[in-house]
Design an enzyme around this catalytic site. Sequence first.
Site, PDB file in Angstrom:
ATOM      1  N   TYR A  52       0.784  -1.241   0.000  1.00 28.89           N
ATOM      2  CA  TYR A  52       0.000   0.000   0.000  1.00 28.89           C
ATOM      3  C   TYR A  52       0.814   1.288   0.000  1.00 28.89           C
ATOM      4  O   TYR A  52       0.262   2.344  -0.312  1.00 28.89           O
ATOM      5  CB  TYR A  52      -0.978   0.014   1.189  1.00 28.89           C
ATOM      6  CG  TYR A  52      -2.203  -0.797   0.896  1.00 28.89           C
ATOM      7  CD1 TYR A  52      -3.295  -0.232   0.250  1.00 28.89           C
ATOM      8  CD2 TYR A  52      -2.256  -2.149   1.204  1.00 28.89           C
ATOM      9  CE1 TYR A  52      -4.412  -0.981  -0.055  1.00 28.89           C
ATOM     10  CE2 TYR A  52      -3.370  -2.906   0.902  1.00 28.89           C
ATOM     11  CZ  TYR A  52      -4.441  -2.319   0.271  1.00 28.89           C
ATOM     12  OH  TYR A  52      -5.549  -3.068  -0.045  1.00 28.89           O
ATOM     13  N   GLY A  54       3.158   4.146  -1.311  1.00 29.36           N
ATOM     14  CA  GLY A  54       3.501   4.609  -2.653  1.00 29.36           C
ATOM     15  C   GLY A  54       2.279   4.571  -3.540  1.00 29.36           C
ATOM     16  O   GLY A  54       1.142   4.482  -3.075  1.00 29.36           O
ATOM     17  N   GLY A  56      -0.687   3.536  -5.780  1.00 28.69           N
ATOM     18  CA  GLY A  56      -1.550   2.354  -5.845  1.00 28.69           C
ATOM     19  C   GLY A  56      -1.539   1.590  -4.535  1.00 28.69           C
ATOM     20  O   GLY A  56      -0.791   1.889  -3.623  1.00 28.69           O
ATOM     21  N   HIS A  72      -3.950   5.493   5.326  1.00 23.96           N
ATOM     22  CA  HIS A  72      -3.698   6.797   4.704  1.00 23.96           C
ATOM     23  C   HIS A  72      -4.449   6.884   3.374  1.00 23.96           C
ATOM     24  O   HIS A  72      -5.093   7.899   3.082  1.00 23.96           O
ATOM     25  CB  HIS A  72      -2.187   6.991   4.518  1.00 23.96           C
ATOM     26  CG  HIS A  72      -1.811   8.341   4.016  1.00 23.96           C
ATOM     27  ND1 HIS A  72      -1.355   8.538   2.740  1.00 23.96           N
ATOM     28  CD2 HIS A  72      -1.812   9.558   4.617  1.00 23.96           C
ATOM     29  CE1 HIS A  72      -1.090   9.826   2.577  1.00 23.96           C
ATOM     30  NE2 HIS A  72      -1.359  10.465   3.703  1.00 23.96           N
ATOM     31  N   ASP A  73      -4.379   5.817   2.575  1.00 27.91           N
ATOM     32  CA  ASP A  73      -5.129   5.771   1.309  1.00 27.91           C
ATOM     33  C   ASP A  73      -6.629   5.925   1.570  1.00 27.91           C
ATOM     34  O   ASP A  73      -7.327   6.644   0.848  1.00 27.91           O
ATOM     35  CB  ASP A  73      -4.885   4.452   0.570  1.00 27.91           C
ATOM     36  CG  ASP A  73      -3.496   4.338  -0.035  1.00 27.91           C
ATOM     37  OD1 ASP A  73      -2.731   5.324   0.011  1.00 27.91           O
ATOM     38  OD2 ASP A  73      -3.171   3.251  -0.559  1.00 27.91           O
ATOM     39  N   ASP A 133      -2.446  13.288   6.367  1.00 28.56           N
ATOM     40  CA  ASP A 133      -0.992  13.144   6.340  1.00 28.56           C
ATOM     41  C   ASP A 133      -0.406  13.103   7.747  1.00 28.56           C
ATOM     42  O   ASP A 133       0.492  12.302   8.032  1.00 28.56           O
ATOM     43  CB  ASP A 133      -0.363  14.272   5.522  1.00 28.56           C
ATOM     44  CG  ASP A 133      -0.589  14.117   4.027  1.00 28.56           C
ATOM     45  OD1 ASP A 133      -1.158  13.090   3.595  1.00 28.56           O
ATOM     46  OD2 ASP A 133      -0.186  15.029   3.277  1.00 28.56           O
TER      47      ASP A 133
END
Length: 159
Positions: A52, A54, A56, A72-73, A133
């Site tokens: 997960y 980076g 994509g 985070h995504d 973030d």
Amino acid sequence: MNFLVVIVTTVSLAGAASAGEIQNLYQFGKMVMCLGNLNVLEGLEYNGYGCYCGRGGKGTPLDDTDRCCKQHDECYERATDEMGCWSIETYATTYDYTKSKVSGKCTIKCKLESDYSRFTIRKKCKAFICECDRIGAQCFADKRSTFNRSLISYTKDKC
């Protein structure tokens, strides 16, 4: 030395990102390094880590560090789904925050939506993405003991 760190970070990110994305990634990277007490090379090791971290993300997170990236995504997804932020904003917006170090420990405080100038465009998204973030960077710091060097530059096809 700080100038060299900025150049190395920017050049490393430039190959895969737009100008706005570079600035946002730079801000996130600065949070990761501050909260985790990491140098720039250690901070860059998160890019491409596991399934997960980076660009994509798919499959099952491989450890708690990778789970931080998944969370985070998901926070960025909430920014678009619930907060009305544009998809590009999650990667390209810049935001305001303050950082301080007390007794060697870094703290980050994102500027609240209400603290931005009334002339600031998309302040709700700026504040929300900053929190995504900050929480992500704090998760990395809290889970640093789970960081597994064998998952750096992990092949996403295995996920």
